[in-house]
Write an enzyme that holds these catalytic residues in place. Structure first.
Site, mmCIF file in Angstrom:
data_model
loop_
_atom_site.group_PDB
_atom_site.id
_atom_site.type_symbol
_atom_site.label_atom_id
_atom_site.label_comp_id
_atom_site.label_asym_id
_atom_site.label_seq_id
_atom_site.Cartn_x
_atom_site.Cartn_y
_atom_site.Cartn_z
ATOM 1 N N ASP A 160 0.851 -1.189 0.000
ATOM 2 C CA ASP A 160 0.000 0.000 0.000
ATOM 3 C C ASP A 160 0.887 1.240 0.000
ATOM 4 O OD1 ASP A 160 -2.210 1.888 0.801
ATOM 5 O OD2 ASP A 160 -3.290 0.024 1.127
ATOM 6 N N HIS B 188 -4.109 6.170 3.733
ATOM 7 C CA HIS B 188 -4.705 4.978 3.111
ATOM 8 C C HIS B 188 -4.088 3.677 3.623
ATOM 9 C CE1 HIS B 188 -5.556 2.137 -0.249
ATOM 10 N NE2 HIS B 188 -6.626 2.864 -0.453
ATOM 11 N N SER C 295 -11.007 -0.522 -1.480
ATOM 12 C CA SER C 295 -9.773 -0.550 -0.686
ATOM 13 C C SER C 295 -10.048 -0.922 0.763
ATOM 14 C CB SER C 295 -9.124 0.835 -0.666
ATOM 15 O OG SER C 295 -8.384 1.060 -1.815
#
Ligand SMILES: *[C@@H]1O[C@H](CO)[C@@H](O)[C@H](O)[C@H]1NC(C)=O
Ligand SMILES: *[C@@H]1O[C@H](CO)[C@@H](O)[C@H](O)[C@H]1NC(C)=O
Ligand SMILES: *[C@@H]1O[C@H](CO)[C@@H](O)[C@H](O)[C@H]1NC(C)=O
Ligand SMILES: *[C@@H]1O[C@H](CO)[C@@H](O)[C@H](O)[C@H]1NC(C)=O
Ligand SMILES: *[C@@H]1O[C@H](CO)[C@@H](O)[C@H](O)[C@H]1NC(C)=O
Ligand SMILES: *[C@@H]1O[C@H](CO)[C@@H](O)[C@H](O)[C@H]1NC(C)=O
Ligand SMILES: *[C@@H]1O[C@H](CO)[C@@H](O)[C@H](O)[C@H]1NC(C)=O
Ligand SMILES: *[C@@H]1O[C@H](CO)[C@@H](O)[C@H](O)[C@H]1NC(C)=O
Length: 732
Positions: free
Chosen positions: A142, A197, A519
């Site tokens: 990621d 994220h 996600s």
């Protein structure tokens, strides 16, 4: 800051980034390419790095390859990334040992009560195996991670499992611990997460339980990952602007060799690509060969069909659904009527009403009618906006509204099923509600309204597939149903980088935030897969995948049409508790995937290199792609077909009680009716691990070009219910 179009709004909100050709090229006529060379040779004297250099010397005709070799893959598979001219690219593609050459492109990142909603309750209510759980290592590919987050504190953790061979090389001022046991950075920015994220996805999969967390009070409670005792290794493959193919391949190359048990990767391209040009499919193939399951986000390009990006059968691809916790933001009009929209609004305007101004009224020679309606920043003027609440046909103006002195924005939402965080009070309306607001604004003498603080609601209408979740059918292997499964991916609270903006142009800083996207669904499934592995450490990736898929809750189509069928949710909504006890599983190994690739007509030369063994493709029916021993069954037929019969061959392995008898039933779902015959219709097992094969013959006529025909095959012994969707379609 750049102006945001409606399209980029969606992207930034969902934290989805998209494919474009690389700009990281120094020399104009050279571009970065990935040269993929399949499995590593097992010859003792083989050194991949010098092979890569000699290949480069040969194709470039230069003895110094300085500035040419970008990266070498030498640990889990073979290949390299290099700067090549077009003619060098052609040359290298023809060389022996080279499987494929493809541009080094940019891929995109796709973003708690969600675990309770899934049935995995907190504390003693959930059966756990803590000793084994602490031996599980989840590799997160990621945008990095925030190591100091409480979700990754190592309080109570012992040293890393012995099998761990990774390192902590996250760059300056980055330390690992006994929870976050490793980090690698392929972006030269350091492995610290700058946008939140990677921290969010890692904590959803395996973050610690942290009490009293919320986003300004919303979602207040204990936030936790699926396997709080498991370890995390972070591989930073996405930089501030993008995730490159060469970094993604490096992440897989290292994660596999470092000894992770599972890989979760919440990023992808806009569209699916042929396996040999797809860095995630390549990396995941080698992971599968080593017994590591890869879980990948389906993509955020729904509800458009044919957008699901992970399409290989050795990847578990995850769609996103809502949960029963929703965020709504009420707007009280001057005439006393309350309208309900969606957003995550933590700003408290204390119920004060402010004048409403509709962007439409700004149209002029300098501002088109359309831009005006959307409250485009180019149409905004302080004199019109200051102290007012903007009413806009689209979300364009939200990020600049504060600069012009606006109090709040009420907008027509492109994704009315999702609440987003914005840097000022907002509420996103669905079209009908927005229309009634506009009619009030246009009819009232001095229209005004109050935008209230968001309320958390219990929404019984759940799970519902998110509008943004990418849909099938599979454009690369049309007989493999994708996505596979769905999990919570809407309004998920999880850990966040405390120096990242919770929304663009947002000056607030938080440790936990609310994000939406496939996600966010992906690490939920990675957490469930890890949870299963804590009870069955020896299970192969396909056994875990099968257990998750065949025990899923059926999802009802809420609307008619192809976007609310199995092409949206695959086998259904994950049920972690049932997945622990599937009874029977559909097993697949590397040889089965190679047979599948044979059925896809890959030449045996390429197959040999991919798999590192010599491969003879047989012409038997078993090698038809639809006969891959997959937990779902699907076939694409030609639109001109009238009456048809399609056969699927499958084998089930008994992982339940030694002596058991399973009876088959078939339940029709939607579309023109299917007649399904299962032979034999009863399977009797005498021992654990025993395998039994059966044949499913599906007859039908007149397929609907807009709606697949589907049914469910259920094998039941009275305790277990092993369900597979059967989907026949001609949609293209
Ligand atoms: C290390 O990073 C953290 C988080 O950004 C910061 O608070 C701290 O000051 C940094 N330390 C050094 C020595 O740079
Ligand atoms: C969250 O809930 C806890 C316990 O109910 C409470 O003590 C705390 O003040 C709440 N926090 C927020 C921010 O609402
Ligand atoms: C207020 O305005 C809305 C929108 O035009 C309308 O639907 C509603 O009936 C009005 N309420 C009252 C009390 O007039
Ligand atoms: C509940 O969820 C459904 C599906 O997303 C949605 O259509 C509905 O508007 C939600 N209800 C409320 C009150 O927000
Ligand atoms: C689907 O619909 C059926 C029939 O209306 C209902 O019994 C079932 O509970 C629904 N399932 C879900 C997951 O909503
Ligand atoms: C593979 O080739 C055979 C023979 O040419 C053809 O019938 C079949 O449709 C092809 N399969 C795929 C998946 O393209
Ligand atoms: C192969 O498939 C064809 C058509 O579906 C069928 O007639 C034939 O019996 C199958 N052969 C085997 C060996 O299963
Ligand atoms: C197709 O199936 C229908 C219904 O099963 C039947 O009436 C019809 O005769 C069949 N047509 C052909 C060409 O076999």
């Amino acid at each position: 800051m750049a102006k945001l179009t409606a399209f980029s709004l969606l992207l930034s909100c969902l934290l989805v980034l998209f494919l474009s050709s690389t700009s990281a090229v120094t020399d104009e006529d050279k571009k970065e390419y990935i040269v993929y060379m399949g499995s590593l040779s097992s010859r003792a004297d083989y050194t991949p790095m010098s092979h890569h250099m000699s290949i480069l010397q040969e194709v470039t005709g230069e003895s110094s390859i300085q500035g040419r070799l970008v990266r070498s893959y030498t640990r889990s598979f073979n290949g390299f990334a290099a700067r090549l001219t077009e003619s060098e690219r052609e040359k290298v593609a023809k060389m022996e040992g080279v499987v494929s050459v493809f541009p080094n492109e940019k891929l995109q990142l796709q973003t708690t009560s969600s675990w309770d909603f899934m049935g995995l309750k907190e504390g003693k209510k959930t059966k756990r195996n803590p000793t084994v759980e602490s031996d599980i290592i989840i590799g997160v590919l990621d945008g990095g991670i925030w190591p100091e987050s409480e979700s990754f504190s190592d309080k109570g953790f012992g040293p890393p499992p012995k099998k761990w061979k990774g390192v902590c090389s996250g760059g300056k001022n980055f330390t690992c611990n006994n929870k976050l046991i490793g980090a690698r950075d392929y972006t030269s920015e350091g492995a610290r997460d700058s946008d939140g994220h990677g921290t969010h996805t890692a904590s959803t999969a395996a973050g610690n339980a942290v009490a009293d967390t919320s986003f300004f009070g919303f979602g207040n409670g204990t936030v936790r990952g699926g396997v709080p005792a498991a370890r995390i290794a972070a591989y930073k493959v996405c930089g501030e602007t993008d995730c490159t193919s060469d970094a993604i391949l490096s992440g897989f190359d290292d994660a596999i060799a470092d000894g992770v048990d599972l890989i979760t990767i919440s990023l992808g391209g806009i569209l699916a690509r042929i396996f040999k040009y797809d860095p995630i499919a390549i990396g995941a193939f080698h992971a599968m060969a080593k017994g590591i399951l890869t879980v990948n986000a389906a993509g955020n390009n729904g509800p458009i069909t044919r957008t699901v990006s992970p399409v290989a059968p050795w990847i578990l691809s995850v769609a996103a659904t809502t949960t029963n916790r929703g965020f709504v933001t009420k707007v009280v009009l001057g005439n006393g009527t309350t309208l309900v929209g969606k957003s995550v609004n933590a700003f408290d305007l204390k119920g004060t009403k402010y004048p409403l101004v509709y962007g439409k009224s700004w149209a002029s020679s300098k501002c088109s009618a359309e831009s005006a309606r959307d409250c485009s920043p180019s149409c905004m003027q302080k004199s019109r906006v200051e102290g007012k609440i903007l009413v806009c046909d689209g979300p364009d103006g939200i990020w600049d509204a504060t600069n012009f002195g606006a109090i709040a924005v009420i907008f027509q939402s492109l994704k009315p099923d999702v609440a987003f965080i914005h840097p000022l009070p907002t509420s996103g309306f669905q079209p009908e509600v927005f229309e009634s607001l506009v009619s009030y604004v246009e009819s009232a003498d001095s229209p005004q309204a109050a935008v209230l603080r968001t309320e958390t609601i219990f929404n019984q209408t759940s799970p519902v597939i998110a509008s943004f979740s990418s849909r099938g059918p599979n454009i690369i292997a049309p007989d493999i149903l994708k996505p596979d499964i769905t999990a919570p991916g809407v309004e998920i609270l999880a850990a966040f980088s405390p120096n990242a903006e919770p929304s663009e142009h947002d000056t607030r800083r938080v440790k936990y935030s609310v994000l939406s996207g496939t996600s966010m669904a992906c690490p939920h499934i990675a957490g469930v897969a890890a949870y299963i592995k804590t009870f069955y450490p020896k299970w192969s990736p396909s056994m875990i995948q099968s257990a998750i898929m065949t025990t899923a809750w059926p999802v009802n189509a809420t609307e008619t049409g192809i976007t609310s069928t199995e092409f949206a949710y695959g086998a259904g909504h994950v049920n972690p508790i049932a997945a622990l006890n599937p009874g029977l599983v559909y097993e697949l190994d590397k040889a089965d995937h190679i047979a599948f690739l044979c059925g896809m007509n890959y030449t045996s030369d390429i197959l040999k290199i991919i798999s590192g063994e010599s491969v003879t493709c047989s012409q038997k029916n078993e090698t038809l792609p639809r006969n891959l021993n997959y937990p779902s069954m699907s076939a694409k037929l030609s639109e001109s077909v009238k009456n048809y019969t399609v056969t699927f061959i499958r084998t089930l392995t008994n992982v339940g009680k030694p002596s058991s008898t399973y009876k088959s039933t078939v339940v029709a779902d939607h579309g023109p009716k299917l007649s399904v015959e299962v032979t034999p219709s009863v399977l009797t097992f005498k021992t654990v691990n025993e395998k039994q094969s059966f044949r499913v013959s599906v007859r039908g006529s007149d397929l609907d070009s807009e709606l697949p025909s589907s049914a469910n095959l259920i094998w039941s012994d009275g305790t277990h219910s092993v369900r597979s969707p059967i989907v026949i379609y001609c949609y293209s």
